[in-house]
Design an enzyme around this catalytic site. Structure first.
Site, short mmCIF file in Angstrom:
data_model
loop_
_atom_site.label_atom_id
_atom_site.label_comp_id
_atom_site.label_asym_id
_atom_site.label_seq_id
_atom_site.Cartn_x
_atom_site.Cartn_y
_atom_site.Cartn_z
N GLY A 49 0.69 -1.26 0.19
CA GLY A 49 -0.07 0.08 0.04
C GLY A 49 0.81 1.21 -0.08
CD GLU A 104 0.46 0.88 7.01
OE1 GLU A 104 0.85 0.73 5.73
OE2 GLU A 104 -0.14 -0.10 7.52
CG ASP A 108 -9.35 0.28 9.41
OD1 ASP A 108 -10.03 1.37 9.12
OD2 ASP A 108 -9.69 -0.83 9.67
N GLY A 110 -5.55 -0.09 13.64
CA GLY A 110 -4.15 -0.07 14.42
C GLY A 110 -3.33 -1.37 14.70
CG ASN A 111 -5.58 -4.90 15.63
OD1 ASN A 111 -5.36 -5.06 16.87
ND2 ASN A 111 -6.92 -4.82 15.25
CB THR A 112 -1.49 -3.48 10.32
OG1 THR A 112 -2.61 -4.24 9.72
CG2 THR A 112 -0.15 -4.06 9.52
CG LEU A 113 1.24 0.81 11.68
CD1 LEU A 113 1.10 2.26 11.53
CD2 LEU A 113 2.74 0.47 11.14
CE LYS A 136 -10.46 3.82 6.35
NZ LYS A 136 -11.11 2.46 5.90
#
Ligand code: IMP
Ligand code: MG
Length: 182
Positions: A49, A104, A108, A110-113, A136
């Site tokens: 992305g 990034e 969204d 925040g879980n990924t980061l 977001k």
């Protein structure tokens, strides 16, 4: 017939010009912040992305830097991303004792980061900061602090400028909101 574009409406929210202007501002702010660090900063793009964002942003940067990428996948395939991540391509650079700037596309839940930060911290970098093109905040499930945010958006699904829906629309030069045609 099989053209996915016929299935969606895309409303332009941030034009090519608006994005370019915002990236210049972000670059200035990032330069100001890292100017005095006096060391090589590692820019880490999260693929896929962020590929267009990092390409444009890195050309605004005037301090010593190296560019690296991480590719992750989330278990499962739906939009909700409260999932564990798996690293498909890890860093090439050693980030021990280095200042790291994560680039990034969207924060969204925040879980990924949150998970990526934990993984990177194991290598004991000197610092980790985050620059995200889109945020977001209404969707947040875990606390994540991004020092630099391109644009804040509500709970809508965005595409373009590197960001996809089902791997499509990454090539659009603008950022838009996607909805299904009825
Ligand atoms: P998080 O773990 O919920 O913060 O998810 C962040 C990731 O979900 C982003 O890096 C995107 O890959 C994806 N994502 C979240 N919102 C959108 C969107 O509006 N359009 C496209 N991808 C999104
Ligand atoms: Mg992403």
């Amino acid at each position: 017939m099989n053209n996915i574009k016929n299935q969606h409406n895309i409303k332009i929210l941030f034009s090519k010009k608006k994005i370019a202007h915002r990236i210049t501002e972000l670059g200035k702010s990032i330069n100001k912040y890292y100017y005095k660090k006096n060391s090589t900063i590692i820019l880490i793009g999260l693929l896929k992305g962020s590929f267009i964002f990092i390409a444009d942003l890195c050309r605004k940067i005037n301090f010593s830097n190296k560019i690296d990428f991480i590719t992750i996948s989330r278990y499962g395939n739906n939009i909700k991303s409260n999932k564990k991540i798996k690293i498909l391509k890890n860093l090439d650079e050693n980030i021990h004792s280095k200042h790291v700037l994560i680039i990034e596309d969207i924060i969204d839940s925040g879980n990924t980061l949150n998970q990526i930060q934990k993984i990177l911290l194991l290598q004991q970098p000197k610092s980790i900061s985050i620059c995200t093109l889109l945020d977001k905040p209404n969707r947040r499930e875990v606390d994540i602090y991004a020092k630099w945010i391109g644009f804040t958006v509500p709970d809508i699904f965005m595409v373009g400028y590197g960001i996809d829906y089902a791997q499509q629309y990454r090539n659009l030069p603008y950022l838009g909101k996607i909805t299904k045609k009825i």
